[in-house]
Structures are given as C-alpha cells and as structure tokens.
Scaffold this motif. Structure first.
Motif, PDB file in Angstrom:
ATOM      1  N   ILE A  23      -4.137   6.955  -8.475  1.00 53.06           N
ATOM      2  CA  ILE A  23      -2.688   6.886  -8.646  1.00 53.06           C
ATOM      3  C   ILE A  23      -2.277   7.449 -10.007  1.00 53.06           C
ATOM      4  O   ILE A  23      -1.118   7.819 -10.224  1.00 53.06           O
ATOM      5  CB  ILE A  23      -2.175   5.425  -8.476  1.00 53.06           C
ATOM      6  CG1 ILE A  23      -0.677   5.420  -8.145  1.00 53.06           C
ATOM      7  CG2 ILE A  23      -2.478   4.574  -9.702  1.00 53.06           C
ATOM      8  CD1 ILE A  23      -0.151   4.116  -7.612  1.00 53.06           C
TER       9      ILE A  23
ATOM     10  N   GLU B 224      -2.158   7.320   0.022  1.00 52.44           N
ATOM     11  CA  GLU B 224      -1.140   6.365  -0.425  1.00 52.44           C
ATOM     12  C   GLU B 224      -1.346   4.994   0.211  1.00 52.44           C
ATOM     13  O   GLU B 224      -1.167   3.959  -0.439  1.00 52.44           O
ATOM     14  CB  GLU B 224       0.261   6.904  -0.126  1.00 52.44           C
ATOM     15  CG  GLU B 224       0.637   8.096  -0.981  1.00 52.44           C
ATOM     16  CD  GLU B 224       2.050   8.588  -0.708  1.00 52.44           C
ATOM     17  OE1 GLU B 224       2.892   7.791  -0.229  1.00 52.44           O
ATOM     18  OE2 GLU B 224       2.323   9.771  -0.964  1.00 52.44           O
TER      19      GLU B 224
ATOM     20  N   GLN C   7      -4.147   3.430  -1.701  1.00 51.66           N
ATOM     21  CA  GLN C   7      -3.716   2.941  -3.012  1.00 51.66           C
ATOM     22  C   GLN C   7      -2.932   1.634  -2.884  1.00 51.66           C
ATOM     23  O   GLN C   7      -3.100   0.716  -3.692  1.00 51.66           O
ATOM     24  CB  GLN C   7      -2.864   4.009  -3.702  1.00 51.66           C
ATOM     25  CG  GLN C   7      -3.648   5.241  -4.124  1.00 51.66           C
ATOM     26  CD  GLN C   7      -2.747   6.406  -4.495  1.00 51.66           C
ATOM     27  OE1 GLN C   7      -1.560   6.427  -4.168  1.00 51.66           O
ATOM     28  NE2 GLN C   7      -3.310   7.398  -5.167  1.00 51.66           N
ATOM     29  N   TRP C   8      -2.095   1.559  -1.864  1.00 54.34           N
ATOM     30  CA  TRP C   8      -1.272   0.363  -1.645  1.00 54.34           C
ATOM     31  C   TRP C   8      -2.144  -0.831  -1.264  1.00 54.34           C
ATOM     32  O   TRP C   8      -2.028  -1.911  -1.851  1.00 54.34           O
ATOM     33  CB  TRP C   8      -0.253   0.663  -0.548  1.00 54.34           C
ATOM     34  CG  TRP C   8       0.700  -0.440  -0.261  1.00 54.34           C
ATOM     35  CD1 TRP C   8       1.634  -0.968  -1.109  1.00 54.34           C
ATOM     36  CD2 TRP C   8       0.850  -1.158   0.969  1.00 54.34           C
ATOM     37  NE1 TRP C   8       2.350  -1.960  -0.481  1.00 54.34           N
ATOM     38  CE2 TRP C   8       1.884  -2.094   0.790  1.00 54.34           C
ATOM     39  CE3 TRP C   8       0.211  -1.083   2.203  1.00 54.34           C
ATOM     40  CZ2 TRP C   8       2.297  -2.959   1.815  1.00 54.34           C
ATOM     41  CZ3 TRP C   8       0.621  -1.937   3.215  1.00 54.34           C
ATOM     42  CH2 TRP C   8       1.652  -2.865   3.017  1.00 54.34           C
TER      43      TRP C   8
ATOM     44  N   LEU D 212       5.202   3.668  -5.603  1.00 54.81           N
ATOM     45  CA  LEU D 212       4.435   3.597  -4.359  1.00 54.81           C
ATOM     46  C   LEU D 212       4.972   2.492  -3.462  1.00 54.81           C
ATOM     47  O   LEU D 212       5.149   2.680  -2.250  1.00 54.81           O
ATOM     48  CB  LEU D 212       2.961   3.346  -4.680  1.00 54.81           C
ATOM     49  CG  LEU D 212       2.016   3.163  -3.483  1.00 54.81           C
ATOM     50  CD1 LEU D 212       1.947   4.431  -2.640  1.00 54.81           C
ATOM     51  CD2 LEU D 212       0.618   2.759  -3.962  1.00 54.81           C
TER      52      LEU D 212
END
Length: 327
Positions: A152, A101, A104-105, A79
C-alpha cells in the motif's frame, strides 16, 4: 541502498509508539487506525461487541487498533473509502475491486488481529518473567504478510502469480447479516454481509482455488443460499488446515519497486501439498459452520462416502432450490 521494507519481527518491535507498517516513531497517542473499518463497525454496531483473543481474554472490536503514521493512515482511509463504496453496491461492486486492494483491505484486518495478539503475548511474557514462545513457522508467515501489506506504500510486483486469492460470491443473505471469521495460523479469512460473501487465502499461491476447482465451477453463476456459502467456507478452512507447506518468497529491491517471487511449493519429499481429507474431521468443521441451522455431526456424516451437502444433489448437480431459513 536502504531497504524499502520494514521487518518488525527482527527484534519483535510491537509497541504503540512505532508505526506498525514503517517502523517510524510516532509523536501522538492519536496516531492509529482501527483494525476493523469504522464504517463496518458503525453499520453493524460492532465497536462495543466482545472479541475473544487466543488466550481467552476479551476485548472489543473497537479496542483493536494499529499504531501508524498519518501517511499510512491516509492510505488505508482511502482504501477503506473505496471498499465501502464497493460494498454499498454489493456483489458487483466487490467483484470489481482489484485483487491487490482486496488483499490489502483484508490483510490489514488479519494482521491487525495478529499485532494485537502479539502485544497480549508480550505483556503476559513480561508479567510471568518467562520468554515468549513463538513458532518460527508463524513468524515466517506473519513476516511475509506484513511485507506484502507494505504494497500500500511501496510498489510491489508479484512475479508469476499472486501469493493470495480472494473469491467473491453472490449470497442471498438475511438483512443486516454480518459473519466474519479468520484463522491467523493458516491465514484464511471469510466475510458474509450485504448480498455477498468472500473467502481469502492470504499465503497459498493460489493452490486452494485449484484444490476446490470443482466446487467453484459448480457454484459459478449462481446466487448462493447462506448455508451453501458456509459449506464452501468449511471446505476452505479445513483444507487450509491440511495445507502442509510453508510458502517462501524472495524479495528483490530495485530503485523503483520490489519484486516478490514465490518459491515452488513442491519439495524434495514429494509429499502432496495437502494432507489426506478426513470425512469425520471435515464434518466437525462443517457442523460448526452450520450452527445457525442446527445440523449435527451425526447427520452430516451419516453416509461417510457422501457427506451431507447443500451445494450438490445426489446426482452431483447444483442445488438451486433450498427450503431453509436464511439464518
């Protein structure tokens, strides 16, 4: 059926010998990842820079870590590589990254700070011999953030709407700009670097984007001066404080995925979702965000009916020309 999602808040398990995301036992002290991306720390020489914890103790960006299995580390490294490449391309690259995404980051960074804060609290509690006092409302927020971060590893499907929103803006930043803020109590995050800025609300079911719809529409299609982006940040951080709901989610596990459904934010009290906007309090927040340019609270709220703004002029039109240094 064994549950797919791990919940460390059941027994407050936050040691360095257990994977923060799966609960699996670790076999090496080297089984960890950095809270802040290594490429980001390298680019802005952050590793040895001080990072203040909530108890006023100091650590460094580089010392903030999360214990995890090699499998989890591999997922986050992949990622990070994707985000790094997008950030290299700038605003257009970041804008193209899927919302999940980006969540998640950002979620890994914000939860990583939470994890390290909890560890500090547990150590202090042990040394003082007193029981750790932890707000149940915060436990619920962090538990949900942790569950959603497991997307994730485990396929999660968010029904009806995403619990999170990440807004990405083009910003005319000075070279080597790095400005990061978070507020773990309200789960809001902002970052300004390269030629972009972003603001993430991680557990509001999209209500801030609706609340700030007018200003978002006004800046749409424009490259922002940094002072304009910081004004938007001030509005978001203040409204996150005014947000008076504790979002709840139901998790339904089936063999191939987990369905996550947000519960309605409207409750039996019929109170508005946001408390009343107070101009003076907003002005204090904005003063803090505008520190690089030196504007005082007195200047900002000199006209309480129309606080100072670099986003719109007296006629309500977008201010496209600003004669100020970038920082």
């Amino acid at each position: 059926m064994a549950t797919k999602l791990y919940n460390p808040f059941l027994d407050f398990h936050f040691d360095n010998k257990t994977c923060f995301l799966t609960g699996q036992a670790l076999h090496s002290d080297k089984d960890h990842i950095q809270v802040f991306p290594e490429w980001m720390m390298d680019s802005f020489e952050l590793a040895d820079k001080p990072f203040k914890m909530l108890d006023e103790s100091m650590t460094t960006y580089g010392q903030l870590q999360l214990p995890c299995t090699p499998e989890v580390a591999e997922k986050f490294h992949a990622l990070e590589a994707s985000i790094q490449e997008a950030a290299r391309k700038g605003y257009e690259g970041m804008k193209a990254i899927p919302q999940l995404e980006l969540f998640q980051w950002i979620g890994k960074m914000l939860y990583g700070v939470v994890f390290n804060e909890i560890q500090v609290g547990i150590r202090q509690s042990f040394l003082s011999g007193e029981q750790m006092n932890f707000s149940q409302a915060l436990v619920q927020k962090f538990k949900n953030l942790h569950a959603m971060l497991q997307s994730i590893l485990v396929p999660l499907e968010f029904e009806h709407k995403n619990p999170f929103t990440v807004e990405v803006f083009p910003v005319d930043n000075a070279e080597n700009t790095f400005m990061y803020r978070d507020e773990i109590n309200t789960l809001i995050y902002s970052l300004r670097m390269g030629d972009f800025g972003l603001i993430a609300t991680l557990q509001d079911n999209g209500t801030h984007a609706i609340y700030h719809e007018e200003v978002l529409e006004k800046v749409k299609g424009h490259t922002l001066h940094p002072i304009q982006f910081e004004e938007i940040c001030a509005r978001y951080f203040y409204s996150a404080y005014l947000f008076n709901r504790l979002p709840e989610y139901t998790y339904m596990e089936v063999p191939e995925k987990v369905f996550v459904e947000p519960m309605p934010l409207n409750d039996w009290t019929m109170k508005p979702i946001f408390d009343n906007w107070q101009v003076k309090t907003y002005g204090q927040v904005l003063e803090n965000f505008w520190k690089p340019w030196g504007y005082t609270l007195f200047e900002i709220i000199k006209n309480p009916d129309s606080p100072m703004s670099f986003i719109q002029d007296a006629d309500g039109n977008f201010r496209s020309s600003i004669d100020l240094p970038k920082e």
